[in-house]
Motif scaffolding. Structure first.
Motif, PDB file in Angstrom:
ATOM      1  N   MET A   1     -51.173  33.329 -53.773  1.00 43.38           N
ATOM      2  CA  MET A   1     -51.387  31.965 -53.286  1.00 43.38           C
ATOM      3  C   MET A   1     -50.132  31.139 -53.516  1.00 43.38           C
ATOM      4  N   ALA A   2     -49.721  30.388 -52.491  1.00 41.28           N
ATOM      5  CA  ALA A   2     -48.484  29.633 -52.583  1.00 41.28           C
ATOM      6  C   ALA A   2     -48.697  28.329 -53.335  1.00 41.28           C
ATOM      7  N   THR A   3     -47.676  27.927 -54.089  1.00 41.07           N
ATOM      8  CA  THR A   3     -47.645  26.601 -54.692  1.00 41.07           C
ATOM      9  C   THR A   3     -47.046  25.654 -53.676  1.00 41.07           C
ATOM     10  N   LEU A   4     -47.782  24.598 -53.297  1.00 43.15           N
ATOM     11  CA  LEU A   4     -47.328  23.658 -52.274  1.00 43.15           C
ATOM     12  C   LEU A   4     -46.750  22.418 -52.925  1.00 43.15           C
ATOM     13  N   VAL A   5     -45.535  22.059 -52.519  1.00 48.62           N
ATOM     14  CA  VAL A   5     -44.925  20.813 -52.950  1.00 48.62           C
ATOM     15  C   VAL A   5     -44.406  20.084 -51.720  1.00 48.62           C
ATOM     16  N   PHE A   6     -44.335  18.755 -51.832  1.00 48.56           N
ATOM     17  CA  PHE A   6     -43.759  17.934 -50.781  1.00 48.56           C
ATOM     18  C   PHE A   6     -42.319  17.616 -51.175  1.00 48.56           C
ATOM     19  N   GLY A   7     -41.373  18.070 -50.355  1.00 50.64           N
ATOM     20  CA  GLY A   7     -39.965  17.836 -50.631  1.00 50.64           C
ATOM     21  C   GLY A   7     -39.421  16.711 -49.774  1.00 50.64           C
ATOM     22  N   ASN A   8     -39.016  15.619 -50.406  1.00 49.01           N
ATOM     23  CA  ASN A   8     -38.529  14.448 -49.686  1.00 49.01           C
ATOM     24  C   ASN A   8     -37.027  14.580 -49.487  1.00 49.01           C
ATOM     25  N   ILE A   9     -36.586  14.809 -48.238  1.00 53.73           N
ATOM     26  CA  ILE A   9     -35.173  15.073 -47.974  1.00 53.73           C
ATOM     27  C   ILE A   9     -34.335  13.807 -48.034  1.00 53.73           C
ATOM     28  N   SER A  10     -34.974  12.631 -47.955  1.00 54.96           N
ATOM     29  CA  SER A  10     -34.193  11.393 -48.029  1.00 54.96           C
ATOM     30  C   SER A  10     -34.048  10.902 -49.466  1.00 54.96           C
ATOM     31  N   GLN A  11     -35.033  11.204 -50.345  1.00 57.00           N
ATOM     32  CA  GLN A  11     -34.964  10.753 -51.731  1.00 57.00           C
ATOM     33  C   GLN A  11     -34.687  11.885 -52.714  1.00 57.00           C
ATOM     34  N   LYS A  12     -34.613  13.127 -52.214  1.00 57.30           N
ATOM     35  CA  LYS A  12     -34.279  14.301 -53.045  1.00 57.30           C
ATOM     36  C   LYS A  12     -35.254  14.453 -54.207  1.00 57.30           C
ATOM     37  N   THR A  13     -36.555  14.309 -53.887  1.00 60.28           N
ATOM     38  CA  THR A  13     -37.574  14.446 -54.913  1.00 60.28           C
ATOM     39  C   THR A  13     -38.639  15.419 -54.432  1.00 60.28           C
ATOM     40  N   ALA A  14     -39.432  15.897 -55.401  1.00 60.60           N
ATOM     41  CA  ALA A  14     -40.573  16.766 -55.091  1.00 60.60           C
ATOM     42  C   ALA A  14     -41.813  16.164 -55.730  1.00 60.60           C
ATOM     43  N   SER A  15     -42.934  16.278 -55.006  1.00 58.73           N
ATOM     44  CA  SER A  15     -44.197  15.760 -55.523  1.00 58.73           C
ATOM     45  C   SER A  15     -45.321  16.626 -54.976  1.00 58.73           C
ATOM     46  N   TYR A  16     -46.514  16.408 -55.541  1.00 59.50           N
ATOM     47  CA  TYR A  16     -47.676  17.158 -55.076  1.00 59.50           C
ATOM     48  C   TYR A  16     -48.446  16.404 -53.989  1.00 59.50           C
ATOM     49  N   THR A  17     -48.017  15.195 -53.642  1.00 57.04           N
ATOM     50  CA  THR A  17     -48.618  14.442 -52.545  1.00 57.04           C
ATOM     51  C   THR A  17     -47.496  13.985 -51.627  1.00 57.04           C
ATOM     52  N   ILE A  18     -47.873  13.395 -50.516  1.00 56.15           N
ATOM     53  CA  ILE A  18     -46.866  12.976 -49.547  1.00 56.15           C
ATOM     54  C   ILE A  18     -46.012  11.836 -50.077  1.00 56.15           C
ATOM     55  N   GLU A  19     -46.547  11.047 -50.984  1.00 57.45           N
ATOM     56  CA  GLU A  19     -45.770   9.939 -51.538  1.00 57.45           C
ATOM     57  C   GLU A  19     -44.750  10.472 -52.539  1.00 57.45           C
TER      58      GLU A  19
END
Length: 791
Positions: A1-19
């Motif tokens: 099972m894959a671990t899903l993260v949201f990668g923000n290419i403009s702020q260079k951050t990772a989170s578990y939600t879209i924010e």
């Protein structure tokens, strides 16, 4: 099972939600395959959305970042010459000495800065004189990163030894998250003996990683688009609006028993019965998450964990975005995030195995078990038939390519006996059969004689072996299948609209055929005589009730309208466009009038009055002489498929004046438009859009004689192939003629008017009275109220 993260290419951050936010990556174990799915987002104006750039490349690495090796050495290659050994930790002077010892490559200068060797050269340098690292023996596994640049007429190369990642991959896939699914939780049934009724319950599961819209299908009926954020209330409303296919009484009840699920209960008229599974379709699929499989079973990971139970290093994700085309790429590399992750030593590796447990009370027994496989299944038989005569024995070539055969021998006559074969189990028979090769057999006669017609020998074998393939496909994998099903569903919906609710077949007894009648009161009017009672009598216009000098009979104007944006009253004959509108004074019996912005004003022999253009014609008619006879609203529930709407009326016109004049009877229809933006709007009326193609446009000349006119229209709503159409006929003096101008939809407004009044151009300052009488028609006799019937 894959671990899903949201990668923000403009702020260079990772989170578990879209924010945008921060994450703590899970601890993983050395030897595992760590799967990471990165859903790319970007933030603009404080709003974060999922983005789908063109991915050119992607890399994922785990290990120390910019950490120097601990020992070892390396060599460099310049102009195809290999240097002597450079030991890690050597001084800048020592490295310079090694470099300057290379023939034809002197003139090097070396300085040391924060663990890097800055190598410069101003003389005897060519483009082939760059440094390449060879014979790298740094420990632990490391490499020397070479960065080249020029400054101040000097060519520089920075040599920076650093440890290599413990795990690394540049292989990735754009994987779409799994779609929602529906399974049956409770099978509906009813027991007529006990009266027990159990409702069907089906469970909708929306995977946590799902991040687009979906639709629920019941057969071909479907809901509106739903999102993962919609709860049980929204899902229930969508089902009730889009998936109630039989009629009144069907009820869906939706509850939320646990996260990511919705239980759909078939209640009301659907209770106590088993129902086909609802299905889910995803009409618009996203690009997919950037998904990596990072192998943690590497030599570097083993070495890093020899002295520790766990190690923590940064996990770095970098993507290359192509802002160009496939032919001419323009790639920009972005480090999406860099977060610490802990890897622990493997405590249960593949070499561990337990001894097999044997129950010695029931010890293993020797059993010959032949398992079933698909290659044992055949699709038919192969056979060969021959007729033999004489005394034999006979060698028969069947060419079936196998000795796994069945042989039947019978007398070659109608109703002939089947001969028995000799075998070790049944003893001596009529014949013996033996396999000579895989292509032939030998048949030997043991007793009796062969009849004149001979013996028929039929040889059969099983084959060929079937090849089975799995052919399970989703709707989305079959080109145009969803669109085809939707088209079929639309056609079925059209057919169902023809049928009454609750009727599964065409059952005319279930159709309400009672005509619907709307009435319009009979009325009469002499124009501009609102305050004069009895102006229109039994014999038309009653001159005794009216002044002798009547109102001005207004003319049309033919020509081009003046659009020079005049603001004052005109003084020359013609038609004028007033961009800002104007107020017109009364003219005798003709009341004052307000001309709207961009309206038309006609000037004729000192008379000023509002005009109206007829379509694209360059003729402008007097508005004061326009009369609306009636306006009738019709909706689709009244005007169903298979029904006919008809209105027929009698019109009597009269003019008391010494000139020639005309009126035109115009009947047209308008569909209503609504304001739809911003979403979502309630039911409203934006405008009534009357069809420029009129159902009727009939010219009538006016005289002092009372002339009756019987007119009307007939609309029919019917099914033509796959489409519901509305056709129209106009009734002119009892004769129906096909006409254009039928409304586009079944909800419309039907309007009749007297308009485009005009008198002869040769008449100057003509005055008189104009009137009309509107009544119904019954059996071609004018009288009573006007009836609009839908039957």
């Amino acid at each position: 099972m894959a671990t899903l993260v949201f990668g923000n290419i403009s702020q260079k951050t990772a989170s578990y939600t879209i924010e945008p936010g921060s994450i703590t990556l899970p601890k993983v174990v050395q030897g595992d395959l760590f799967t990471l799915a990165v859903r790319l987002t970007e933030t603009a104006n404080n709003i974060t959305t999922v983005t789908a750039p063109s991915i050119y490349s992607a890399r994922l690495s785990y290990g120390p970042v910019d950490v120097a090796p601990t020992a070892g050495s390396f060599k460099v290659l310049v102009n195809s010459v290999t240097s002597s050994v450079i030991t890690y930790g050597s001084t800048a002077a020592s490295v310079a000495a090694v470099l300057n010892s290379i023939s034809a490559a002197t003139g090097w200068s070396v300085t040391e800065d924060q663990g890097s060797y800055i190598v410069g050269r101003t003389a005897n340098w060519t483009t082939t004189s760059g440094i390449t690292i060879v014979q790298n023996e740094l420990v632990p596994d490391s490499f020397v990163r070479v960065t080249s640049y020029s400054a101040n007429n000097t060519f520089y190369q920075e040599l920076r030894p650093m440890q290599s990642p413990l795990a690394y991959t540049s292989a990735f896939g754009l994987i779409v998250p799994p779609a929602p699914t529906i399974t049956r939780v409770v099978t509906g049934f009813s027991d007529p003996t006990t009266g027990t009724r159990v409702n069907e319950v089906q469970r909708l599961y929306i995977p946590p990683a799902f991040d687009t819209t979906y639709q629920i299908y019941r057969g071909t009926a479907r809901t509106a688009l739903l999102s993962k954020d919609d709860g049980s209330t929204e899902i229930e409303a969508a089902l009730m609006q889009g998936c109630v296919t039989v009629g009144a009484g069907e009820t869906f009840l939706v509850t939320n028993p646990q996260n990511y699920t919705a239980d759909i209960e078939f209640a009301g008229a659907m209770s106590g019965a088993t129902h086909s599974l609802l299905t889910v379709a995803v009409p618009i699929s996203p690009q997919g998450d950037v998904t990596f499989d990072l192998d943690l079973n590497t030599q570097g990971m083993l070495a890093a964990l020899r002295g520790d139970f766990e190690v923590t290093h940064p996990l770095t994700c970098e993507i290359g975005i192509n802002y160009g085309s496939a032919a001419t790429p323009n790639v920009q590399y972005v480090t999406v995030f860099q977060k610490d992750m802990t890897v622990q030593a493997d405590g249960a590796w593949t070499g561990l195995a337990a001894a097999q447990r044997i129950n010695w009370l029931n010890p293993p027994q020797p059993v010959n078990y032949i398992p079933f496989t698909t290659d044992q299944v055949i699709t038919g038989i192969q056979s060969f038939t021959a007729v033999v005569t004489g005394t034999g024995p006979w060698t028969i070539a069947h060419n079936l390519g196998t000795e796994a055969i069945h042989v039947t021998v019978r007398e070659n006559v109608s109703g002939g006996a089947i001969l028995q074969q000799t075998s070790p189990y049944v003893g001596v028979g009529d014949i013996s059969v033996s396999s000579s090769t895989s292509q032939s057999i030998i048949v030997t006669r043991l007793v009796g004689t062969v009849p004149t017609a001979g013996w028929a020998v039929m040889i059969s074998s099983a084959g060929p072996t079937s090849a089975f393939q799995a052919h399970t496909h989703t709707i989305a994998q079959v080109v145009d299948l969803q669109d085809t099903l939707n088209a079929i569903g639309t056609r079925l919906t059209t057919l169902e609209n023809v049928l009454p609710n609750g009727v599964g077949i065409i059952n005319q007894s279930g159709v309400n055929t009672t005509p619907l009648t709307m009435t319009i009161p009979a009325h009469a009017e002499v124009l501009f005589t609102q305050d004069i009672e009895g102006a229109w009598g039994d014999n038309g216009i009653d001159q005794t009730k009216l002044p002798i000098r009547g109102p001005s009979l207004l003319r049309s104007f033919s020509g081009l309208a003046d659009n020079s944006n005049i603001t004052t009253a005109p003084t020359a004959a013609g038609a004028y466009i007033y961009s800002g509108g104007i107020e017109l004074a009364p003219m005798g019996y003709i009341p004052s009038d307000t001309v709207p912005p961009s309206g038309i004003v006609i000037y004729d022999q000192g008379r000023i009055y509002q005009g109206r253009q007829d379509g694209d014609n360059k003729t402008y008619y007097p508005v004061p002489y326009e009369v609306e006879l009636f306006r009738v609203p019709v909706n689709a529930n009244q005007f169903r498929v298979g029904r006919t709407l008809e209105v027929k009326f009698g019109l009597v016109l009269q003019m008391l004046a010494k000139t020639d004049a005309q009126w035109r009877v115009v009947i047209d229809a308008a569909n209503l438009s609504e304001v739809t933006s911003p979403a979502v709007q309630g039911m409203n009326i934006s405008s009534a859009d009357y069809n420029q193609n009129k159902l009727m446009d009939h010219r009538i000349m006016l005289t002092q004689a009372l002339v009756p006119h019987i007119l009307g229209v007939r609309l029919v709503r019917s099914l033509s192939g796959e489409n519901i159409v509305i056709t129209a006929d106009k009734n002119i003096y009892g004769t129906y003629e096909s006409t254009i101008g039928a409304p586009a939809g079944a909800s419309f407004i039907l309007r009749a008017r007297l308009m485009n009044f005009d008198i002869a151009n040769t008449a100057d300052d003509v005055r008189g009275w104009v009137g009309y009488s509107l009544k119904g028609v019954d059996n071609d006799t004018i009288g009573g109220e006007v009836r609009v019937t839908i039957s």
